[in-house]
Design an enzyme around this catalytic site. Structure first.
Site, short mmCIF file in Angstrom:
data_model
loop_
_atom_site.label_atom_id
_atom_site.label_comp_id
_atom_site.label_asym_id
_atom_site.label_seq_id
_atom_site.Cartn_x
_atom_site.Cartn_y
_atom_site.Cartn_z
N SER A 199 8.36 63.47 45.63
CA SER A 199 7.28 63.22 46.79
C SER A 199 8.42 63.28 47.89
O SER A 199 9.59 62.81 48.07
CB SER A 199 7.45 61.45 46.68
OG SER A 199 7.03 60.73 47.94
N HIS A 209 4.72 66.63 46.86
CA HIS A 209 3.84 65.10 47.05
C HIS A 209 4.06 64.67 47.79
O HIS A 209 4.80 64.82 48.97
CB HIS A 209 4.03 64.53 45.90
CG HIS A 209 2.87 63.32 45.80
ND1 HIS A 209 2.06 63.43 45.39
CD2 HIS A 209 3.08 61.57 46.67
CE1 HIS A 209 0.99 62.02 45.36
NE2 HIS A 209 1.84 61.15 46.29
N ASP A 239 2.84 62.40 50.77
CA ASP A 239 2.21 60.39 51.25
C ASP A 239 1.87 60.82 52.58
O ASP A 239 2.53 60.60 53.43
CB ASP A 239 3.27 59.70 50.26
CG ASP A 239 3.21 59.90 49.37
OD1 ASP A 239 2.24 59.56 48.62
OD2 ASP A 239 4.25 59.90 48.85
N MET A 281 0.49 58.51 55.26
CA MET A 281 0.01 56.94 55.46
C MET A 281 -0.18 56.31 56.86
O MET A 281 0.45 57.45 57.95
CB MET A 281 1.29 56.01 54.85
CG MET A 281 1.61 56.86 53.67
SD MET A 281 3.09 55.33 52.68
CE MET A 281 3.71 56.15 51.81
N HIS A 319 -1.93 63.27 49.25
CA HIS A 319 -1.59 61.44 48.92
C HIS A 319 -2.09 61.21 49.69
O HIS A 319 -1.18 60.65 50.34
CB HIS A 319 -0.87 61.34 48.20
CG HIS A 319 -1.26 59.59 47.42
ND1 HIS A 319 -0.60 59.20 46.62
CD2 HIS A 319 -2.71 59.05 47.71
CE1 HIS A 319 -0.72 57.71 47.20
NE2 HIS A 319 -1.31 58.23 46.95
N MET A 359 -3.28 58.34 51.81
CA MET A 359 -3.41 57.15 51.76
C MET A 359 -3.98 56.11 53.02
O MET A 359 -2.99 55.61 53.99
CB MET A 359 -1.74 55.75 51.18
CG MET A 359 -1.90 56.24 49.89
SD MET A 359 0.21 55.78 49.53
CE MET A 359 0.57 57.18 49.76
N MET A 403 -1.61 54.69 40.76
CA MET A 403 -0.73 54.15 41.37
C MET A 403 0.20 53.59 40.20
O MET A 403 -0.98 52.39 39.87
CB MET A 403 -0.99 53.55 42.67
CG MET A 403 -1.56 54.33 43.62
SD MET A 403 -0.30 55.98 44.34
CE MET A 403 1.05 54.54 44.64
N PHE A 424 5.49 52.42 49.98
CA PHE A 424 6.74 52.71 50.31
C PHE A 424 7.44 53.51 49.31
O PHE A 424 7.46 53.30 48.02
CB PHE A 424 7.09 51.76 50.38
CG PHE A 424 7.18 50.60 51.55
CD1 PHE A 424 7.79 51.17 52.88
CD2 PHE A 424 6.22 49.61 51.80
CE1 PHE A 424 7.63 50.64 53.99
CE2 PHE A 424 5.52 49.09 53.09
CZ PHE A 424 5.76 49.65 53.52
N GLY A 425 8.21 54.50 48.56
CA GLY A 425 9.42 54.74 47.84
C GLY A 425 10.17 53.80 47.34
O GLY A 425 10.36 52.48 48.07
N GLY A 426 10.51 54.24 46.54
CA GLY A 426 12.04 53.24 45.15
C GLY A 426 11.75 52.22 45.55
O GLY A 426 12.88 51.09 44.64
N ASP A 432 2.33 57.99 40.06
CA ASP A 432 3.01 57.38 40.75
C ASP A 432 3.43 56.25 41.29
O ASP A 432 2.49 55.89 41.41
CB ASP A 432 1.73 58.60 42.02
CG ASP A 432 2.76 58.68 43.92
OD1 ASP A 432 3.87 58.35 43.64
OD2 ASP A 432 1.75 58.52 44.40
N GLY A 447 7.76 55.41 41.08
CA GLY A 447 9.09 54.45 40.30
C GLY A 447 9.11 54.75 39.27
O GLY A 447 9.52 54.69 38.12
N GLY A 463 9.70 60.82 43.89
CA GLY A 463 10.78 60.62 45.08
C GLY A 463 11.86 60.49 45.13
O GLY A 463 12.86 61.68 44.91
#
Ligand code: DX5
Ligand code: ZN
Length: 232
Positions: free
Chosen positions: A17, A42, A44, A46, A75, A77, A146, A152-154, A184, A186, A206
């Site tokens: 990501s 990927h 993202d 948003m 993706h 969102m 999901m 958010f990532g992380g 997608d 974690g 990511g």
């Protein structure tokens, strides 16, 4: 346009990501994960409405397109995905995944996206029941489960979504359907095993790829090493 079915379904593939990349040197970052063995990229997208974060638009996608051969997995969102999908395809997106939660008539959205010539995916948030997506499995190329709240990532992987992967995988097997199950949020070298066992074949990662202490190649190798479960 390339087909999303050029990407194998019978082994684990990795979609880093871009959200976790250093945005100050995007092309370098993309080259780094492409050389490290990424299967697709990927993206993202948003909008600050569907999710509480704003990322990238078609202009950015267009500007990175000439610098990589990676398949572009967008993706979305965003609210009103049909309003913007055409621009993302023109910019180089080859797969458009929208969120089922934004649409009153997902069948219509799928049909309209088909007209753009891209691959079509449907995503469900962690709390969205799997039953919402089952009626569409025979008309899409990918389902995106999901495993964190989008935005958010992380964030930490939510194992409770794995039952949804199992149900979708069973349905695909029973009906002999042809589509990818992407997961997608974690995903890292630890959580990837449970995801693969539950039937996901395409891993978005990511943080675990772009920020791996031992480098992206090691990160991707460890994700590729996950073995699909028996229900695969
Ligand atoms: C979250 C995004 C994810 C995210 C994954 O809304 O859809 O793609 O960037 O990031 P990690 O792998 O860090 O959880
Ligand atoms: Zn994503």
């Amino acid at each position: 346009m390339r087909s999303i079915f050029d990407i194998p379904q019978d082994k684990i593939t990795v979609a880093p990501s871009l959200l976790a990349a250093d945005f100050g040197k995007l092309n370098e970052e993309i080259a780094r994960i492409e050389n490290a063995g990424a299967d697709l990229l990927h993206l993202d997208i948003m909008d600050g409405h569907f999710v509480p974060n704003i990322t990238m638009g078609p202009m950015l996608v267009k500007s990175i397109r000439p610098h990589t051969k990676l398949f572009f997995d967008a993706h979305l969102m965003i609210e009103e995905p049909l309003r913007y999908a055409g621009e993302f395809v023109k910019a180089g997106a080859e797969l458009i995944t929208f969120h089922i939660e934004t649409e009153k008539d997902p069948a219509y959205t799928i049909a309209e996206l088909r007209k753009l010539g891209c691959a079509v995916g449907v995503s469900i948030k962690p709390k969205t029941p799997v039953e919402t997506v089952l009626p569409y499995l025979d008309s899409i190329d990918l389902v995106l489960v999901m495993s964190v709240e989008p935005g958010f990532g992380g964030q930490s992987f939510m194992p409770e979504v794995l039952d949804k992967c199992r149900i979708i995988r069973r349905e695909i097997n029973q009906k002999k359907l042809k589509l990818h199950i992407e997961i997608d949020g974690g995903i890292d070298e630890h959580t990837v095993h449970a995801a693969a066992e539950a039937g996901a074949n395409m891993m978005v990662a990511g943080t675990a790829v772009f920020r791996h202490k031992e480098g992206a190649e090691t990160a991707i190798q460890r994700l590729h090493a996950a073995r699909p479960g028996e229900i695969f």
